[in-house]
Design an enzyme around this catalytic site. Structure first.
Site, PDB file in Angstrom:
ATOM      1  N   GLY A  13      52.266  28.100  60.844  1.00 42.67           N
ATOM      2  CA  GLY A  13      51.369  27.085  60.317  1.00 42.67           C
ATOM      3  C   GLY A  13      51.476  25.718  60.955  1.00 42.67           C
ATOM      4  N   THR A  14      51.815  25.650  62.257  1.00 37.26           N
ATOM      5  CA  THR A  14      51.863  24.320  62.880  1.00 37.26           C
ATOM      6  C   THR A  14      50.452  23.733  63.023  1.00 37.26           C
ATOM      7  OG1 THR A  14      51.814  25.135  65.166  1.00 37.26           O
ATOM      8  CG2 THR A  14      53.985  24.854  64.152  1.00 37.26           C
ATOM      9  N   ASN A  15      49.464  24.590  63.209  1.00 38.09           N
ATOM     10  CA  ASN A  15      48.082  24.067  63.252  1.00 38.09           C
ATOM     11  C   ASN A  15      47.634  23.589  61.877  1.00 38.09           C
ATOM     12  OD1 ASN A  15      46.669  24.256  65.982  1.00 38.09           O
ATOM     13  ND2 ASN A  15      47.788  26.194  65.881  1.00 38.09           N
ATOM     14  N   MET A  92      45.796  36.112  61.860  1.00 40.39           N
ATOM     15  CA  MET A  92      45.935  37.249  62.769  1.00 40.39           C
ATOM     16  C   MET A  92      45.184  38.508  62.339  1.00 40.39           C
ATOM     17  SD  MET A  92      47.472  35.863  65.189  1.00 40.39           S
ATOM     18  CE  MET A  92      48.546  34.494  65.613  1.00 40.39           C
ATOM     19  N   ILE A  94      41.433  40.313  61.959  1.00 39.41           N
ATOM     20  CA  ILE A  94      40.049  40.154  62.415  1.00 39.41           C
ATOM     21  C   ILE A  94      39.105  40.129  61.210  1.00 39.41           C
ATOM     22  CG2 ILE A  94      38.183  41.371  63.656  1.00 39.41           C
ATOM     23  CD1 ILE A  94      40.049  41.802  65.936  1.00 39.41           C
ATOM     24  N   LEU A  95      38.108  39.263  61.263  1.00 38.88           N
ATOM     25  CA  LEU A  95      37.169  39.138  60.141  1.00 38.88           C
ATOM     26  C   LEU A  95      36.056  40.170  60.260  1.00 38.88           C
ATOM     27  CD1 LEU A  95      36.680  35.266  59.814  1.00 38.88           C
ATOM     28  CD2 LEU A  95      38.386  36.734  58.724  1.00 38.88           C
ATOM     29  N   ASN A 109      37.703  28.691  64.611  1.00 44.07           N
ATOM     30  CA  ASN A 109      38.970  29.311  65.033  1.00 44.07           C
ATOM     31  C   ASN A 109      39.580  28.481  66.158  1.00 44.07           C
ATOM     32  OD1 ASN A 109      40.984  31.438  65.325  1.00 44.07           O
ATOM     33  ND2 ASN A 109      39.905  32.047  67.196  1.00 44.07           N
ATOM     34  N   HIS A 111      41.846  29.037  69.469  1.00 43.66           N
ATOM     35  CA  HIS A 111      42.366  30.083  70.354  1.00 43.66           C
ATOM     36  C   HIS A 111      43.208  29.421  71.450  1.00 43.66           C
ATOM     37  CE1 HIS A 111      42.650  33.959  72.266  1.00 43.66           C
ATOM     38  NE2 HIS A 111      42.419  33.350  73.422  1.00 43.66           N
TER      39      HIS A 111
HETATM   40  C1  GAR Z   1      48.531  29.338  67.670  1.00 43.05           C
HETATM   41  O1  GAR Z   1      48.937  29.209  69.006  1.00 43.05           O
HETATM   42  C2  GAR Z   1      47.092  29.800  67.600  1.00 43.05           C
HETATM   43  O2  GAR Z   1      46.287  29.234  68.591  1.00 43.05           O
HETATM   44  C3  GAR Z   1      47.261  31.271  67.800  1.00 43.05           C
HETATM   45  O3  GAR Z   1      48.416  31.615  67.075  1.00 43.05           O
HETATM   46  C4  GAR Z   1      49.282  30.490  66.988  1.00 43.05           C
HETATM   47  C5  GAR Z   1      49.569  30.208  65.531  1.00 43.05           C
HETATM   48  O4  GAR Z   1      50.541  29.211  65.356  1.00 43.05           O
HETATM   49  N1  GAR Z   1      46.103  31.979  67.368  1.00 43.05           N
HETATM   50  C6  GAR Z   1      45.660  33.101  67.936  1.00 43.05           C
HETATM   51  O5  GAR Z   1      46.229  33.653  68.850  1.00 43.05           O
HETATM   52  C7  GAR Z   1      44.376  33.654  67.329  1.00 43.05           C
HETATM   53  N2  GAR Z   1      43.822  34.678  68.173  1.00 43.05           N
HETATM   54  P1  GAR Z   1      50.688  28.378  64.013  1.00 43.05           P
HETATM   55  O6  GAR Z   1      50.836  29.378  62.847  1.00 43.05           O
HETATM   56  O7  GAR Z   1      51.951  27.599  64.203  1.00 43.05           O
HETATM   57  O8  GAR Z   1      49.483  27.501  63.845  1.00 43.05           O
END
Ligand code: GAR
Length: 209
Positions: A13-15, A92, A94-95, A109, A111
């Site tokens: 969940g850093t995003n 992670m 798919i919808l 999203n 990516h």
């Molecule tokens: C992030 O790098 C995001 O871009 C990627 O997973 C990581 C999640 O990190 N997403 C994908 O690959 C989607 N296809 P987070 O949980 O720390 O945000």
């Protein structure tokens, strides 16, 4: 009207944290994170949400025998939360068709590559960076885009390039792309949406200033 933002997560969940921080610092205008939904009950992202007094829910794909039932349940859950915008922040799963059509051009999203490179089914998390390093690209980055029926194929909202360095591992490249691109462009895209500054014309996202 302040838009209700529901964030879907699966992991660290850093995003999500970047979105919470951007809300606090006022970078996200006209929007509020009202709920965080996780595909994984143990995701650290859920702790980040509760630490910030944000409502949480968990929905697991494996609790439904048919994909259609999962798709329906997620759609109903998002509707019950009155989501104006759905953000996939490291989600992670798919919808399905139901949720995508119920929230057309209302799902963003992030990516971790410059789409159309290193995207589509099977390209998620560290696998994206492994593929970029295997190819030897010198620039990668991140893309914030709307979600449509094609995996990672929806209208592109913002992209940011990041340098790949000799000796990078998937982990070091992931960290640089998160710090320099993802944590910036995801909140920016969310803010543009909340301020009604993104229009989709012929499958192209057009930003007005
Ligand atoms: C992030 O790098 C995001 O871009 C990627 O997973 C990581 C999640 O990190 N997403 C994908 O690959 C989607 N296809 P987070 O949980 O720390 O945000």
């Amino acid at each position: 009207m302040m838009k209700k933002i529901v964030v879907l997560v699966s992991g660290g969940g850093t995003n999500l944290q970047a979105l919470i921080d951007s809300q606090k610092s006022g970078i996200i205008k006209n929007g509020k994170i009202t709920c965080v939904i996780s595909s994984n009950p143990n995701a650290y992202a859920l702790t980040r949400a509760t630490d910030n007094d944000i409502d949480t829910a968990v929905i697991r794909r494996k609790d439904f025998s048919k994909f259609d039932e999962y798709d329906e349940a997620l759609t109903e859950l998002l509707k019950s939360k009155n989501a104006d915008l759905v953000v996939l922040a490291g989600f992670m799963t798919i919808l399905g068709h139901k949720v995508i059509s119920a929230f057309e051009n209302k799902i963003i999203n992030i990516h971790p590559a410059l789409i159309p490179s290193f995207c589509g089914e099977g390209f998620y998390g560290l696998r994206v960076h492994e593929a970029a390093l295997k190819k030897g690209v010198k620039i990668s980055g991140a893309t914030a885009h709307f979600v449509n029926e094609e995996c990672d194929g929806g209208p592109i909202i913002i992209q940011k390039a990041v340098e790949v360095k000799y000796g990078d591992t998937p982990e070091t490249l992931q960290k640089r792309i998160m710090e320099q691109a993802e944590w910036k462009i995801l909140p920016e895209a969310v803010s543009l949406f909340c301020e009604d500054k993104i229009k989709v014309i012929d499958d192209i996202a057009v930003i007005s200033e």
